[in-house]
Motif scaffolding. Structure first.
Motif, short mmCIF file in Angstrom:
data_model
loop_
_atom_site.label_atom_id
_atom_site.label_comp_id
_atom_site.label_asym_id
_atom_site.label_seq_id
_atom_site.Cartn_x
_atom_site.Cartn_y
_atom_site.Cartn_z
N HIS A 1 1.18 3.22 -5.45
CA HIS A 1 1.01 4.65 -5.16
C HIS A 1 -0.44 5.02 -4.91
N HIS A 2 -1.33 4.10 -5.23
CA HIS A 2 -2.76 4.36 -5.01
C HIS A 2 -3.19 3.88 -3.64
N PHE A 3 -2.26 3.30 -2.89
CA PHE A 3 -2.56 2.86 -1.55
C PHE A 3 -2.20 3.94 -0.54
N ASN A 4 -2.63 3.73 0.67
CA ASN A 4 -2.40 4.73 1.70
C ASN A 4 -1.93 4.07 2.99
N PRO A 5 -0.64 4.14 3.28
CA PRO A 5 0.41 4.71 2.42
C PRO A 5 0.80 3.72 1.32
N PRO A 6 1.58 4.13 0.37
CA PRO A 6 1.97 3.30 -0.78
C PRO A 6 2.57 1.96 -0.39
N GLU A 7 3.35 1.95 0.69
CA GLU A 7 4.01 0.70 1.10
C GLU A 7 3.05 -0.30 1.72
N ARG A 8 1.79 0.15 1.91
CA ARG A 8 0.79 -0.74 2.51
C ARG A 8 0.50 -1.94 1.62
N MET A 9 0.61 -1.75 0.31
CA MET A 9 0.36 -2.84 -0.63
C MET A 9 1.33 -3.99 -0.38
N ALA A 10 2.62 -3.67 -0.34
CA ALA A 10 3.63 -4.69 -0.07
C ALA A 10 3.46 -5.25 1.34
N ALA B 1 -15.24 0.09 -3.35
CA ALA B 1 -15.21 -1.11 -2.52
C ALA B 1 -13.86 -1.23 -1.83
N PRO B 2 -13.66 -0.47 -0.75
CA PRO B 2 -12.38 -0.35 -0.07
C PRO B 2 -11.91 -1.66 0.55
N LEU B 3 -12.81 -2.62 0.69
CA LEU B 3 -12.44 -3.85 1.39
C LEU B 3 -11.94 -4.96 0.48
N ILE B 4 -11.96 -4.75 -0.81
CA ILE B 4 -11.50 -5.81 -1.70
C ILE B 4 -9.98 -5.90 -1.68
#
Length: 109
Positions: free
Chosen positions: A69-78, A50-53
């Motif tokens: 680190h599981h995001f793409n890219p990692p800094e996308r989370m922040a 579920a990529p949209l959650i």
DNA sequence: CCTATGACGCCGG
DNA sequence: GCCGGCGCCATAG
């Protein structure tokens, strides 16, 4: 589906208000999963199920973006969090106590 | 079946 | 309040 707890976790994560964050333990406790690791494992798979959650709103108990680190890219989370008004410093949610949202709080049973 | 690993968290020192 | 150790549960090998 055997992995129904995945669905429960994803549903709950989707209920996290914008600009708010929660931790793995709170989700595990709210769904009575018994282990925060299970939540983390489910979220690690979330991107392909579920990529949209809004998985970026889930951090560890210290407010650290442990799953960046599981995001793409990692800094996308922040990046996503800051876009919602959540200030990030050194991969850690600032004012975490105020930004924290309890799953049970949303249910208000 | 048994061992290792992981987006975690609590407890004791 | 930081550090090391242990418990927790699901998946992989």
């Amino acid at each position: 589906m055997k992995k129904d707890y995945y669905h429960q976790i994803f549903e709950l994560v989707c209920q996290i208000p914008e600009g708010r964050v929660t931790n793995y333990g709170a989700i595990a406790d709210a769904l009575a999963l018994g282990s925060a690791r299970t939540v983390g494992y489910a979220l690690s798979q979330s991107h392909q199920i579920a990529p949209l959650i809004p998985a970026h709103r889930v951090v560890n108990r210290k407010g650290e973006l442990s799953g960046r680190h599981h995001f793409n890219p990692p800094e996308r989370m922040a990046q996503l969090l800051e876009a919602e008004g959540v200030q990030i410093k050194n991969h850690t949610v600032q004012d975490f106590d105020a930004r924290f949202w309890s799953p049970l709080e949303g249910k208000t049973d």
